[in-house]
Scaffold this active site. Structure first.
Site, mmCIF file in Angstrom:
data_model
loop_
_atom_site.group_PDB
_atom_site.id
_atom_site.type_symbol
_atom_site.label_atom_id
_atom_site.label_comp_id
_atom_site.label_asym_id
_atom_site.label_seq_id
_atom_site.Cartn_x
_atom_site.Cartn_y
_atom_site.Cartn_z
ATOM 1 N N THR A 25 -23.069 12.640 7.449
ATOM 2 C CA THR A 25 -22.980 11.211 7.131
ATOM 3 C C THR A 25 -22.768 10.358 8.370
ATOM 4 O OG1 THR A 25 -22.122 11.680 4.920
ATOM 5 C CG2 THR A 25 -21.672 9.498 5.807
ATOM 6 N N SER A 37 -24.324 18.618 6.075
ATOM 7 C CA SER A 37 -23.512 19.801 6.353
ATOM 8 C C SER A 37 -23.618 20.863 5.278
ATOM 9 C CB SER A 37 -22.052 19.413 6.566
ATOM 10 O OG SER A 37 -21.471 18.896 5.380
ATOM 11 N N SER A 41 -27.461 16.842 20.960
ATOM 12 C CA SER A 41 -27.741 16.837 19.521
ATOM 13 C C SER A 41 -28.217 18.245 19.166
ATOM 14 C CB SER A 41 -28.813 15.798 19.177
ATOM 15 O OG SER A 41 -28.359 14.492 19.465
ATOM 16 N N ASP A 92 -18.934 17.364 4.033
ATOM 17 C CA ASP A 92 -18.967 18.233 2.855
ATOM 18 C C ASP A 92 -18.485 19.647 3.168
ATOM 19 O OD1 ASP A 92 -19.804 16.228 1.202
ATOM 20 O OD2 ASP A 92 -21.897 16.875 1.093
#
Length: 329
Positions: free
Chosen positions: A18, A62, A56, A95
């Protein structure tokens, strides 16, 4: 570890989640789209605090992370410390944050902090919490008293230990709790303030294999035993039960576990979300005394999801016979 500028070196990587999500990224709803560099644009103070190395590593929700990718993340973080990073910060989705933090904590061999954070609001929402959480995570990572504490989770200016932290709400801003113990510290005026000195840590070696499978089943009212009986025939090498109350199952489940426990490690944890399993209180069929007599291990304070991670790593390092010693009371 310190460059000629006098600033410490801090390595930051993004895994997605998120904290990296925006609307209009290829479909309805928010989706991962921001690189780690783009996340840093929202926190310019970081470049005044440390010399940054940014990566990155992936850009996924997740729920789609797995053990193999996390071993790659761990390898990257280890290399960063071996090359002189004072600390490492990882951003990811909330998550599975409690699980990935514990997975990495069991394998993190350094005093250098590994700090994880994320966001409950996407980058395109007003008042998104990602930048504040990232800044707080960096502040914790660079605090000297964070050393020797393993993997830490920083959310909403609270610092949580990897073994106890849980996502306790689906959408609330104050979603992360450490039931039974509370956070280990908090961020105050840009520094981490801890309630206690760090505990002595033990870590596992890297797993020698990654093809092992550990099942996780939840006990519930009037559940049949079909799935439980199928565990051994499906090739699983370990089993975790999220049990009722203080670690209980039905009498019929107890009978099946009595046959499974001699063939594979079995853990019964509590599904309640707070408090340990009992060890010597209840004596009925399916309670902790009965289960232990059948060779089942009681999880103590460890939640079912983290029990599965621990057992997966122990099997992967051929240390499953040490399981009881790794379960907290």
């Amino acid at each position: 570890m310190i460059e000629h500028s006098g600033l410490p070196r801090l390595s930051i990587a993004s895994l997605g989640g998120t904290v990296s999500m925006q609307a209009g990224a290829g479909g309805p709803g928010v989706r991962p789209s921001l690189s780690c560099e783009q996340q840093l644009f929202q926190v310019p103070q970081l470049r005044e605090m440390a010399l940054l190395n940014v990566a990155s590593l992936c850009l996924v929700p997740s729920a789609s992370l797995g053990f193999a990718p996390l071993l790659d993340v761990l390898a990257w973080a280890r290399r960063e410390v071996e090359r002189g990073a004072h600390a490492v910060v990882l951003t990811q989705g909330t998550d599975s944050l409690e699980e990935t933090a514990y997975f990495l904590d069991l394998l993190w061999p350094f005093d250098a902090p590994l700090v994880m954070t994320g966001a409950m609001r996407s980058a395109s929402q007003p008042g998104n919490d990602g930048p504040a959480n990232l800044l707080a995570a960096a502040q914790v990572a660079l605090t000297q008293s964070s050393r020797g504490r393993g993997v830490l989770v920083v959310m909403n200016d609270q610092v949580h230990g990897a073994a106890r932290v849980r996502k306790a709400a689906s959408l609330a801003m104050e979603a992360f709790k450490s039931p039974g113990s509370g956070p280990v510290g908090e961020v105050i005026e840009g520094l981490a303030a801890y309630r206690h000195p760090p505990d002595r840590r033990e870590v596992l070696p890297l797993p020698g294999r990654t093809d092992q499978r550990v099942a996780l089943l939840e006990a519930c009212l009037d559940a049949d035993t079909a799935l439980l009986q199928a565990v051994a025939t499906l090739g699983y090498e370990g089993l975790v039960i999220a049990g009722f109350g203080a670690g209980h199952v039905s009498g019929s489940w107890s009978d099946v576990l009595g046959h499974l426990a001699p063939t594979m490690p079995v853990i019964v944890a509590s599904r309640t979300g707070k408090g340990p399993t009992a060890r010597a209180t209840y004596g009925f069929s399916g309670a902790e005394i009965d289960l232990q007599q059948k060779g089942v291990c009681m999880a103590g304070q460890l939640c079912p999801r983290k029990c599965r991670i621990l057992l997966w790593l122990l099997i992967g390092t051929d240390r499953q016979h040490d399981l009881q010693a790794w379960l907290p009371t």
